[in-house]
Enzyme design. Structure first.
Site, PDB file in Angstrom:
ATOM      1  N   HIS A 293      45.153 -40.449 -17.638  1.00 47.35           N
ATOM      2  CA  HIS A 293      46.289 -40.794 -18.024  1.00 47.35           C
ATOM      3  C   HIS A 293      47.275 -40.741 -16.842  1.00 47.35           C
ATOM      4  CE1 HIS A 293      50.171 -41.359 -18.703  1.00 47.35           C
ATOM      5  NE2 HIS A 293      50.818 -40.141 -19.785  1.00 47.35           N
TER       6      HIS A 293
ATOM      7  N   GLU B 232      41.312 -33.514 -19.841  1.00 48.86           N
ATOM      8  CA  GLU B 232      40.792 -35.058 -18.648  1.00 48.86           C
ATOM      9  C   GLU B 232      39.485 -34.277 -18.262  1.00 48.86           C
ATOM     10  OE1 GLU B 232      45.052 -35.419 -19.655  1.00 48.86           O
ATOM     11  OE2 GLU B 232      43.894 -33.412 -18.992  1.00 48.86           O
TER      12      GLU B 232
ATOM     13  N   HIS C  63      26.298 -21.428   1.214  1.00 51.39           N
ATOM     14  CA  HIS C  63      27.551 -20.946   0.215  1.00 51.39           C
ATOM     15  C   HIS C  63      28.144 -19.386   0.871  1.00 51.39           C
ATOM     16  CE1 HIS C  63      28.830 -19.029  -3.507  1.00 51.39           C
ATOM     17  NE2 HIS C  63      29.672 -19.695  -3.274  1.00 51.39           N
TER      18      HIS C  63
ATOM     19  N   GLY D 129      47.477 -41.428 -22.897  1.00 50.93           N
ATOM     20  CA  GLY D 129      48.257 -41.450 -22.597  1.00 50.93           C
ATOM     21  C   GLY D 129      49.430 -42.912 -22.999  1.00 50.93           C
ATOM     22  N   SER D 130      50.603 -43.301 -22.476  1.00 53.69           N
ATOM     23  CA  SER D 130      51.305 -44.318 -22.977  1.00 53.69           C
ATOM     24  C   SER D 130      50.954 -45.248 -22.185  1.00 53.69           C
ATOM     25  CB  SER D 130      52.978 -43.486 -23.253  1.00 53.69           C
ATOM     26  OG  SER D 130      53.140 -43.302 -22.232  1.00 53.69           O
TER      27      SER D 130
END
Length: 555
Positions: A95, A72, A306, A50-51
């Site tokens: 990002h 991501e 579990h 990203g920027s």
């Protein structure tokens, strides 16, 4: 005085507020960090930029490859697979807060497999963070807790190189796992200090072995025991100790179980002493271990249950000793003795000191049960695995994300080499397809086959684009039964007969694969499956094979 910086680490320390000295250098922090990455072997960056991340990526050296993932979660999955298969840390670039948030589901797997991931994220310009300007990562050091063991945003630009080094060593020492470093993007252009050069020559090592007294006591107990069971955890494979585990088992003539829900395979599954994977339930484990007088657990927690099936942890007369590198796994276990020590070293020491017993099972290999034939184009999963066992190379590494077919997988497959099996350590879906890409990148000399259920495939489907774009020759096999098979089994277990959202029918995975640039076929016969597998293996390109399967349940 309040600090504008938050640091959270495994000791719950907070970064002190301080005034950073003015560096004396013409090398930027970005240039130094790139040099440090190369020195540490971090020559792949798995990311989705990203920027805020662009200043870090500027001028990336030719020695460093940027591997782009389209989501991501896929980025972290690829890095997880790469780090596990290579045995080295992997660098991830996310990002800001939004990209980190997208990745956090995948981090649930990485934290339980203790995969050393160095995760960096871009932050807004330092002086605007307090204003919560657009793309600010507010309280960045807290964002990934508790899925990272250490996290930090440096107090000033001058501390970024040291903090980056700390991130690498935090990820790879002690209880290994993902760590998180947030860096304001204007820091990268700041000058580094000449003192930062010391980081290039720095190393951090560990030494924590069994004492002679502990070793002697364990050897005496093992030699005295009439009925010994070894319970091996995934960490045995992670630390490359599978050979010593086999030697120890054969010298003791011990039954070998794998700890519940393994994400790696620590022992050859067709060996004559292999008894199977322990069920992930209290009553089930107790039942399987009731006939032994001593159970030695290596490289596993005790135990990761579990489904809730209460009962006595261990039958009367059964003693349990655990050896683990993870302090938390030792302290939270509700029963047994625990020793925190190097697992590989402990296995080597024990295998070389216990008395050898008569053993007719040493070197013997179990035959598999013949699988049912495909009918009307529908394969029983066992038939798919039988065909893989018979036709895929023996050194194939399998990345598996098909929970409802695990019983058939263990019954049919013949996995004898280390690093032959990878599974999502916390059960978080979306691991399999991207992890297979990462595993293949780390082990280009071995074939990699991803066995993925159709319910799981949708979570990491964009990994196909990365496989095609970087020509990563994974063979993806989609087992298509149109439903969440494991969830249906759990619905029956919990007596929820009317649970919604069980079916995922009508998806053409071959068409999706072709859309991402991957060659794909749908097969309806054994011959077509074998032919497609052969073409995929010889092509040097990623392939996807879609096969309709009948519904099975996990055990």
């Amino acid at each position: 005085m309040m600090s504008l910086t938050n640091e959270v680490d495994r000791h719950a320390e907070t970064a002190p507020s301080r005034v950073c000295p003015a560096p004396e250098s013409v090398t930027s922090i970005r240039e130094f960090t790139h040099e440090f990455m190369i020195a540490q072997g971090l020559t792949k960056v798995f990311g989705n930029p990203g920027s805020n991340e662009l200043p870090f990526l500027k001028g990336m050296p030719a020695e460093v490859q940027y591997v782009l993932g389209l989501h991501e979660g896929v980025v972290v999955g690829m890095a997880d697979g790469f780090a596990q298969a290579s045995g080295k840390p992997a660098l991830v670039n996310l990002h800001a807060a939004s990209g980190t948030g997208n990745a956090m589901g995948a981090l649930t797997n990485a934290v339980y497999s203790q995969t050393p991931l160095v995760i960096t994220a871009g932050q807004q310009v330092r002086e605007t963070i307090g204003q919560e300007s657009f793309l600010s990562n507010v309280d960045a050091a807290l964002l990934t807790r508790p899925l990272t063991s250490w996290s930090m945003e440096p107090a000033c630009a001058a501390d970024v190189p040291r903090a980056f080094g700390q991130a690498v060593w935090e990820a790879t020492t002690g209880t290994k796992g993902p760590v998180y470093l947030s860096v304001p993007y204007d820091d990268w252009d700041q000058p580094s200090s000449p003192n930062d050069r010391h980081l290039l020559a720095r190393s951090v090592t560990e030494a924590r072995s069994l004492s002679q007294e502990q070793l002697d006591r364990l050897v005496r107990r093992l030699d005295r025991a009439d009925r010994v069971a070894l319970v091996l955890g995934s960490a045995v494979d992670t630390v490359n100790a599978s050979d010593d585990a086999r030697i120890l088992a054969e010298r003791l003539n011990a039954d070998v179980w794998v700890a519940p829900s393994p994400y790696r395979l620590p022992f050859p599954n067709r060996h004559g002493q292999f008894r199977g994977v322990l069920p992930a339930a209290i009553a089930g484990v107790s039942e399987r271990l009731k006939d032994y007088d001593l159970v030695l657990v290596l490289g596993a927690p005790v135990f990761r249950y579990h489904q809730h099936s209460p009962g006595q942890y261990l039958a009367d007369g059964v003693e349990l000793v655990q050896i683990t590198e993870e302090t938390g796994a030792a302290t939270r276990a509700p029963f047994g003795e625990a020793i925190v020590a190097d697992v590989a070293g402990a296995l080597a020491a024990l295998s070389g000191n216990v008395a050898a017993r008569p053993n007719s099972r040493s070197g013997s290999w179990r035959e598999s049960t013949p699988a049912p034939q495909a009918q009307d184009g529908i394969f029983h999963p066992a038939k798919v695995f039988e065909l893989l066992r018979e036709n895929a190379p023996g050194n194939t590494a399998y990345v598996v994300e098909s929970t409802s077919t695990n019983e058939a997988f263990w019954d049919q497959m013949d996995l004898r080499l280390p690093s032959s099996y990878f599974w999502p350590a916390s059960g978080g879906l979306g691991f399999g397809m991207p992890a297979a890409v990462g595993v293949q990148m780390a082990m280009p000399q071995r074939p990699v086959i991803a066995v993925i259920g159709d319910g799981s495939a949708n979570y990491g489907i964009t990994a196909l684009w990365t496989a095609a774009h970087y020509n990563v020759p994974v063979t993806f096999i989609i087992l298509k039964n149109g439903t969440y098979g494991a969830l249906r089994w759990f619905a029956d277990l919990l007596q929820v007969e009317d649970a919604p959202g069980m079916d995922v029918d009508g998806i053409d995975f071959a068409a999706l694969a072709r859309g991402y640039g991957v060659t794909a076929t749908t097969v309806a016969s054994e011959k077509a499956f074998i032919d497609s597998l052969s073409r995929a293996a010889s092509s040097g390109r990623p392939h996807l094979i879609e096969v309709a399967t009948s519904l099975t349940t996990p055990q």
